[in-house]
Design an enzyme around this catalytic site. Structure first.
Site, PDB file in Angstrom:
ATOM      1  N   TYR A 146       0.851  -1.193   0.000  1.00  0.00           N
ATOM      2  CA  TYR A 146       0.000   0.000   0.000  1.00  0.00           C
ATOM      3  C   TYR A 146       0.888   1.245   0.000  1.00  0.00           C
ATOM      4  O   TYR A 146       1.752   1.407   0.855  1.00  0.00           O
ATOM      5  CB  TYR A 146      -0.885  -0.044   1.249  1.00  0.00           C
ATOM      6  N   CYS A 147       0.660   2.124  -0.963  1.00  0.00           N
ATOM      7  CA  CYS A 147       1.344   3.425  -1.041  1.00  0.00           C
ATOM      8  C   CYS A 147       2.864   3.229  -1.040  1.00  0.00           C
ATOM      9  O   CYS A 147       3.397   2.534  -1.887  1.00  0.00           O
ATOM     10  CB  CYS A 147       0.869   4.318   0.096  1.00  0.00           C
ATOM     11  N   VAL A 148       3.594   3.844  -0.094  1.00  0.00           N
ATOM     12  CA  VAL A 148       5.058   3.771  -0.104  1.00  0.00           C
ATOM     13  C   VAL A 148       5.549   2.345   0.087  1.00  0.00           C
ATOM     14  O   VAL A 148       6.634   1.980  -0.392  1.00  0.00           O
ATOM     15  CB  VAL A 148       5.674   4.693   0.959  1.00  0.00           C
TER      16      VAL A 148
END
Length: 572
Positions: free
Chosen positions: A306-308
């Site tokens: 998720y994301c980074v």
């Protein structure tokens, strides 16, 4: 009893009307004179960019004319045209229709509109500088809204009279508490507690390292997919964004689909993590994958980043490919994750040399206080996440509304300073991940060598990882890939349980080189994309096994250390 004679010092209604007319007429005369001056064309005066050049004079004339029209409507309401419907929710209250406050509102909107138009007219700036100026101007305009000030907000004035100032005292108490806390409050204290009404999915912590805890969740079905799932949440936030209240929990829903779910819970950084770098987070992902493979005696695992953490998962896949170990990962799913940061959205406004120097100065002990990152993300949506609370909770003195997502948003996580700085410089500023110049433990990584089956999800209104930026991952990986564009943004676009019946998503099985082409031929499906994802996952391998033995947390080679959600998610 004789009537009390009127106080000579108290203005009568005709007096007020007269002086209102006088002030309006004076303003009108000045505007007319200014408009006439703008229309004059003096000879011999050089054009000064931004001051006397034709384009600037034209914008000034427009401003004078629109201001004059606004005053004329105020002075003679009978001749004013039917007002346009108010679309800005800040001014929806009927008190803003009263003449004086309607004038204040329209004046603010006029000035703000001209300020933003002025930014668009500025020449000589590169696209990044223009975008930064546009972002800063919009933030200034939002900050100067009359809703944010007691004497120009009719609702605040009305509330102050009604409560005899109690709203302002309560609001001051709220503001002082936030100043002491170092961040804006969005939800009431005590409304949420991990394990009580958040992060409630049953499970056990089965591994703890200095960087993360590994949580295994208890099955709720007799059979589970043979290939387990390991989820890597962003270390910028707490993992329970995927385990909010039970009805919103992605983890609970995935378990109910017959998936053995493991979650990595990152430790909030402290001084002991001052030397943590990129290699450590990639190494932790590889270690978690190997741990689950060994514990469940399976050749491969499914993964989510998720994301980074999705950015790091892409690097992990590239590292495994370089080592000839790509088969350890059966699939990779990316929630709003970027790898090419050329169009990385509004966070780029905070990435320049001065900002990076400030980040360094704010991390003397080797970690960055999470409240700084929280403020940054709040600034990206200042109208909703800052100024709305100034009005509602500081000026009107209202109680905070319990909202699990906003509680999570304010539950900050500290970041390792060295890695955070290199993340901003190497990825956001220099975009090294797609230039083939990054390495892990001395091994160069190349995203184009990744052939792992991948599911890439982006949010249509995502302001943190814009869909156009997330899309670029599809042009890099070599393996089979499915791209899904979800309705809403960075959080609601991901955390959208099927039972809610909200939003929609778009799919397009054809080959496309641009997001615009994908959208042009895409099929829209109402509701959550989660069922589409689990169908995709099962298509990669539908084999199931009994949910016993090592599939039960603590019953296999990994001993239970404690109950989910663990200790790291609670650390400050």
């Amino acid at each position: 009893m004789a009537d009390t004679p009127p106080d000579a010092s108290t203005p009568t209604l005709p007096d007020l009307q007269h002086w209102t007319w006088v002030m309006g007429r004076a303003q009108q005369m000045m505007m007319e004179q200014g408009l006439a001056a703008m229309q004059a064309k003096p000879e011999g005066i050089p054009a000064i960019p931004g001051f006397t050049d034709p384009a600037t004079l034209e914008r000034a004339r427009d401003f004078w004319a629109e201001s004059l029209t606004l005053w004329q409507r105020f002075l003679d309401p009978a001749k004013a045209p039917e007002p346009a419907p108010v679309t800005d929710k800040r001014f929806k209250a009927p008190q803003w229709r009263e003449p004086v406050f309607d004038l204040i509102r329209q004046s603010y909107e006029l000035i703000g509109d001209h300020m933003l138009r002025g930014v668009e007219a500025v020449d000589g700036l590169d696209p990044k500088q223009k975008e930064q100026l546009r972002f800063a101007t919009k933030g200034f305009v939002d900050a100067m809204s009359p809703t944010n000030f007691a004497l120009t907000n009719p609702q605040v004035i009305e509330k102050t009279i009604e409560t005899r100032g109690e709203n302002l005292l309560k609001g001051l108490q709220n503001m002082m508490a936030d100043l002491a806390r170092g961040q804006v409050t969005h939800t009431p204290d005590g409304a949420f507690e991990l394990g009580r009404n958040l992060a409630m999915t049953p499970g056990k912590v089965v591994k703890r390292t200095p960087l993360y805890e590994l949580i295994q969740y208890s099955p709720t079905t007799d059979k589970v997919l043979a290939t387990p799932l390991v989820i890597f949440p962003p270390w910028i936030n707490r993992f329970y964004i995927l385990d909010l209240t039970p009805e919103k929990s992605f983890i609970r829903w995935a378990v109910e689909q017959g998936i053995t779910v493991f979650m990595v819970s990152w430790k909030s950084a402290d001084s002991s993590m001052k030397d943590v770098v990129w290699d450590d987070y990639v190494g932790a992902q590889v270690e978690a994958i190997d741990t689950v493979r060994a514990a469940l005696e399976v050749p491969a695992v499914h993964t989510i980043g998720y994301c980074v953490a999705g950015t790091t998962l892409a690097a992990t896949l590239a590292l495994l490919a370089a080592r000839g170990e790509a088969a350890k990962v059966a699939s990779a799913t990316f929630f709003t994750a970027q790898v090419d940061f050329a169009q990385a959205g509004e966070l780029q406004h905070f990435i320049d040399d001065e900002q990076l120097k400030m980040v360094t100065s704010l991390s003397p002990e080797g970690f960055l206080d999470g409240r700084y990152m929280a403020t940054t993300f709040n600034l990206l949506r200042g109208r909703d996440l800052i100024w709305n609370y100034v009005t509602q909770n500081y000026l009107l003195g209202q109680d905070y509304v319990p909202f699990d997502l906003l509680h999570w948003n304010g539950d900050t996580t500290n970041l390792p300073a060295k890695w955070h700085l290199s993340y901003l410089t190497d990825l956001y500023r220099d975009n090294l991940l797609v230039t083939g110049t990054m390495a892990v433990d001395g091994t160069p990584i190349d995203l184009t060598k990744v052939s792992t089956p991948s599911y890439v999800q982006a949010g249509r209104e995502d302001h943190i990882a814009p869909a156009e930026s997330v899309w670029k991952l599809t042009q890099l990986f070599a393996g089979p890939l499915k791209f899904v564009l979800a309705g809403s943004g960075h959080i609601a676009g991901v955390v959208n349980p099927p039972a809610a019946g909200k939003y929609q998503y778009w799919t397009n099985p054809g080959a496309h080189t641009t997001l615009a082409d994908f959208v042009a031929g895409a099929t829209e499906t109402k509701g959550s994309w989660w069922p589409d994802w689990v169908e995709w996952l099962r298509a990669l391998g539908a084999k199931t096994v009994a949910a016993d033995g090592a599939r039960l947390p603590g019953e296999g080679a990994l001993e239970a250390i404690g109950d989910a959600p663990g200790e790291y998610v609670k650390s400050r």
